[in-house]
Design an enzyme around this catalytic site. Structure first.
Site, PDB file in Angstrom:
ATOM      1  N   HIS A  62      -3.826   7.923   5.397  1.00 34.83           N
ATOM      2  CA  HIS A  62      -3.902   6.601   4.767  1.00 34.83           C
ATOM      3  C   HIS A  62      -5.357   6.143   4.935  1.00 34.83           C
ATOM      4  O   HIS A  62      -5.958   5.653   3.996  1.00 34.83           O
ATOM      5  CB  HIS A  62      -2.917   5.639   5.419  1.00 34.83           C
TER       6      HIS A  62
ATOM      7  N   CYS B 274       0.802  -1.238   0.000  1.00 33.29           N
ATOM      8  CA  CYS B 274       0.000   0.000   0.000  1.00 33.29           C
ATOM      9  C   CYS B 274       0.830   1.281   0.000  1.00 33.29           C
ATOM     10  O   CYS B 274       0.277   2.367  -0.210  1.00 33.29           O
ATOM     11  CB  CYS B 274      -0.942  -0.010   1.186  1.00 33.29           C
TER      12      CYS B 274
ATOM     13  N   HIS C 112      -9.594   1.379  -1.438  1.00 33.71           N
ATOM     14  CA  HIS C 112      -8.148   1.257  -1.235  1.00 33.71           C
ATOM     15  C   HIS C 112      -7.519   0.732  -2.525  1.00 33.71           C
ATOM     16  O   HIS C 112      -7.713  -0.431  -2.885  1.00 33.71           O
ATOM     17  CB  HIS C 112      -7.903   0.292  -0.072  1.00 33.71           C
TER      18      HIS C 112
END
Lengths: 414, 406
Positions: A300, A167, A337
């Site tokens: 995030h 990520c 995401h």
């Protein structure tokens, strides 16, 4: 310090182009309008049958990429995976937005990608699959494929670097671009990331019980997990000197970058957010500013209970009491995401926020978690009283963290 | 921009450690194993062998129970990293810290766990997916495992760029050291060669097929080359700024003087291209940026593997870069180590330190299109500088210069 190192230290790196593909659709303007409405683009997953999966929502891209025909032959387009298409579409948009000429071939390409064309590669495992018919996919399913496709399409002969650090991959790719530009290795670079939905990650995150059955609710008290998304975000970065020489208009400055590792657990963040704090602090230091100069924070903000809590601890660690007064938002609440691509798309959004002087809202129902009381922008976009510096951060599997500091463009150095 | 190598750990079909690799390079003997072709991925007429690693050779380097759930890639990476620390005289608790970064490269990530996870999902349903398999399918799992073992809290990145992954990871490490963002970088390359990538490489006609003697052998730069031998393994280098290494009296294996990166847009997604001209220009310019010229290079550690297109591209780049001047000796370690797994990085360190190389195994006839005759086994003077060349299918290119510190 050598003359070259001195030059690097004083070199300012600016953003002159942005491109995006998101579940809101194709293009940065579509993305911005979508985020500003406060309505999430996360919805029912249709790309593959999710009946046997635990959850059934995702941030899926449903856009037409016929525009790639302006740049690629039909044969070339037929060989692209979905992720390649996202990456190319965003790259061409950024390239055009920066008004770079087709003859600019000394480009660096710095890209984050975590699943590549895994969706197409999964065909190998379907019942009755004939491996001989899917060998082309093998080349495409690798994580280097989207970046290679960009460099190939633009005829680039400059450096290429593909980061596959889950990520935080795209964030660290931008960090790599910054280093290459500062060092003088290149004068202009395309940087960002892309990823596509696939069964493997959908089942994998579900196996970790990390996915919310509803659209994700970052930093909310009742959050239950993330929503997987897909898309791409690409930025054109160049030295200010190069931008000035070709009379390009800088949108923002990439002022600093930092990265770190929790070295704690493969899938869980350090509960105190120590690694994330180290990356954020390193980026702020690299930008040559103080934490008090930061005007907003693009989180995030995945929506998993542990990740948001750790990120909050990191914010407190870096910003102290100011953490709860620092405007913050989660782009993932709108698009899901994007895994290896999230840092690219969120960098694009961060720059757009700085440019507009406002922060898009964080979507999702319920009250803000009292244990992670971030100053979340809620309901509608918030105009900033000051919008000079913003931080965008990402935390990844394997404990890898990355953070970027963007500055609204000013002729005056910070 | 430079850094010194203060530790080397390597695992491959030849065994574990520099000494085992040294023996293999000196004898020119490859270790080949039969691939498991029973998974249904291979065609009937496929290549049958690969350079596989016997897990027993690195078992002693694994940290016991915690390695049990790791993928082969994580195990090999961790074992090679521990080996690298020991080779440089570092205690394990000296390796990590806030300023120790990791920059790894891998071509295929954990293909074995990916295949197992996808089989689970397809055969018994997505709800049976194992979280342990999933977390190790992520390409940066090995870098994460090494970080946890050493408590290395600096930047942690993994590069995936096919055959150039390892060299590009070294280049990123060099940037991290020269920008001052780290005081030590654990860098290198890892790959496992499970049946899935082996079968798919074969379907792309990338692998060497058996010759008249029935042996599948790479014939690097040879007129009759037909592909490479796919291998697995891990090589880890510990890099530090020279002044820090000097200050602690570290053992130094060599200096990495500079790295050059480029891309060949003529390359298709699954093969090497033909853009030798711009790549040669990029290499020349990159060397010049660091005050070097081709004449300063004493040996080339080639990335050629026996691929028809890859070897041709490399040969043409070298020819164009050196122009009318005579090329220095060209060592082709992949003729012994095979492609993937980082053996080339360790072989380059050995070459810089005077390693004797056997006459390039598999090479018999000069390809007139290439005009390259790789090392013939003659004794070579210890080089001052080596160019390590690494070209990836798909288009990426990376070179770095290794320099003697003596």
């Amino acid at each position: 310090m050598s003359a070259r190192e001195q030059r690097a230290a004083s070199q300012r790196i600016v953003v002159t182009g942005l491109g995006a593909v998101s579940p809101y659709g194709r293009g940065r303007d579509v993305l911005w309008r979508g985020l500003a409405t406060g309505e999430t683009a996360i919805g029912e997953l249709e790309l593959f049958d999710s009946a046997e999966h635990r959850t059934h929502v995702a941030g899926q891209v449903n856009a037409d990429f016929g525009e790639l025909g302006e740049h690629l032959s039909r044969r070339q387009r037929e060989r692209l995976t979905r992720t390649d298409q996202f990456a190319l579409s965003a790259a061409f948009e950024a390239f055009g937005n920066a008004d770079l000429s087709e003859g600019t071939t000394e480009l660096g390409v710095f890209f984050g990608c975590s699943t590549g064309g895994m969706f197409e590669g999964e065909a190998l495992f379907e019942e009755g699959a004939d491996p001989s018919s899917t060998t082309q996919i093998f080349a495409a399913h690798q994580n280097n494929s989207p970046a290679d496709a960009i460099a190939r399409a633009l005829g680039s002969t400059g450096p290429i670097e593909v980061i596959s650090s889950a990520c935080s991959a795209a964030t660290m790719a931008l960090e790599g671009a910054l280093q290459a530009l500062r060092s003088g290795e290149v004068e202009v670079a395309l940087a960002g990331g892309a990823d596509g939905l696939c069964r493997l990650t959908y089942a994998g995150f579900n196996s970790l019980r990390a996915v919310d059955e509803e659209a994700c609710r970052p930093f909310r008290a009742e959050r239950e997990g993330l929503s997987i998304g897909e898309g791409a975000g690409v930025l054109v970065l160049e030295t200010l000197e190069h931008a000035r020489a070709r009379r390009a208009t800088p949108i923002a400055e990439l002022a600093g970058a930092g990265s770190s590792c929790d070295a704690f657990h493969m899938t869980a963040p350090h509960p105190e957010g120590l690694g994330a704090a180290a990356a954020i602090r390193a980026a702020i230091q690299d930008a040559g500013i103080e934490h008090g100069d930061v005007d907003f924070f693009n989180l995030h903000g995945t929506g998993t209970p542990h990740n948001d809590a750790a990120e909050w601890r990191a914010l407190v660690n870096v910003f102290g009491e100011r953490a709860s007064r620092l405007p913050a938002t989660s782009t993932k609440s709108g698009v899901g995401h994007l895994l290896g691509g999230c840092g690219g798309l969120e960098a694009v959004v961060t720059v757009m926020c700085l440019d507009a002087g406002m922060v898009h809202p964080t979507m999702g129902a319920g009250p803000v978690d009292p244990d992670s009381p971030a100053d979340l922008v809620l309901g509608k976009a918030r105009e900033l009283t000051k919008s000079n510096f913003a931080v965008s951060a990402n935390l990844a599997f394997g404990g890898a963290n990355g953070a970027l500091v963007f500055r609204r463009f000013s002729e005056e150095p910070s | 921009m430079s850094a010194v190598v203060t530790g080397v750990g390597t695992i491959g079909p030849w065994g574990a450690g520099l000494e085992a690799l040294s023996d293999a390079l000196e004898s020119g003997q490859s270790t080949l194993s039969e691939v498991d072709r029973g998974k249904g991925f291979h065609a009937d007429s496929s290549a049958r062998t690969a350079g596989l690693v016997d897990p027993a050779v690195y078992r002693e380097w694994l940290p016991g129970a915690s390695a049990r759930r790791m993928s082969v890639n994580s195990r090999m990476t961790l074992a090679a990293a521990r080996m690298a620390a020991k080779s440089g005289g570092l205690d394990e608790d000296q390796v990590g810290g806030d300023r120790t970064a990791i920059s790894m490269g891998t071509s295929f990530a954990s293909s074995e766990f990916t295949a197992r996870l996808l089989e689970q999902i397809n055969k018994t349903g997505p709800q049976s997916a194992s979280p342990f398999l999933f977390m190790e399918t992520v390409a940066n799992a090995y870098a994460g495992q090494v970080a946890m073992h050493f408590e290395a809290r600096g930047s942690n990145s993994t590069i995936t760029q096919r055959e150039a992954s390892g060299a590009l990871a070294v280049a990123r490490a060099l940037y991290q050291l020269s920008s001052g963002s780290a005081d030590r970088v654990i860098t290198g390359s890892v790959d496992e060669m499970s049946p899935l990538p082996h079968a798919l490489l074969d379907r792309f006609r990338a692998l060497a097929r058996a010759g008249a003697d029935g042996v599948e052998r790479s014939r690097v730069f040879d007129r009759d080359r037909g592909g490479f031998v796919a291998s697995e393994g891990a090589t880890i280098l510990m890099l530090e700024p020279e002044e820090l290494a000097e200050a602690r009296g570290a053992k130094v294996f060599g200096r990495i003087r500079c790295a050059v990166r480029a891309f060949d847009p003529t390359a298709p997604a699954h093969d090497w291209g033909t853009g030798s001209e711009p790549l040669a220009r990029a290499l020349t310019r990159g060397l010049k940026r660091d005050g070097l010229a081709p004449k300063d290079i004493d040996q080339i550690v080639s990335g050629a593997s026996g691929s028809r297109t890859g070897d041709r591209l490399e040969a043409h780049i070298l020819k164009k870069t050196w122009g009318d001047a005579e090329l220095p000796p060209i060592l082709a370690p992949k003729s012994v180590t095979g492609e993937y797994g980082g053996g080339q990085l360790a072989a380059a360190i050995l070459a810089l330190n005077g390693q004797a190389f056997a006459s390039t195994p598999g090479f018999e006839s000069v390809d007139p299109d290439l005009g390259i005759r790789p090392h013939d086994g003659a004794s070579l003077p210890t080089p001052k500088r080596i160019l390590v060349s690494s070209l990836a299918s798909g288009g990426a290119a990376c070179w770095f210069v290794l320099e003697s510190c003596s």
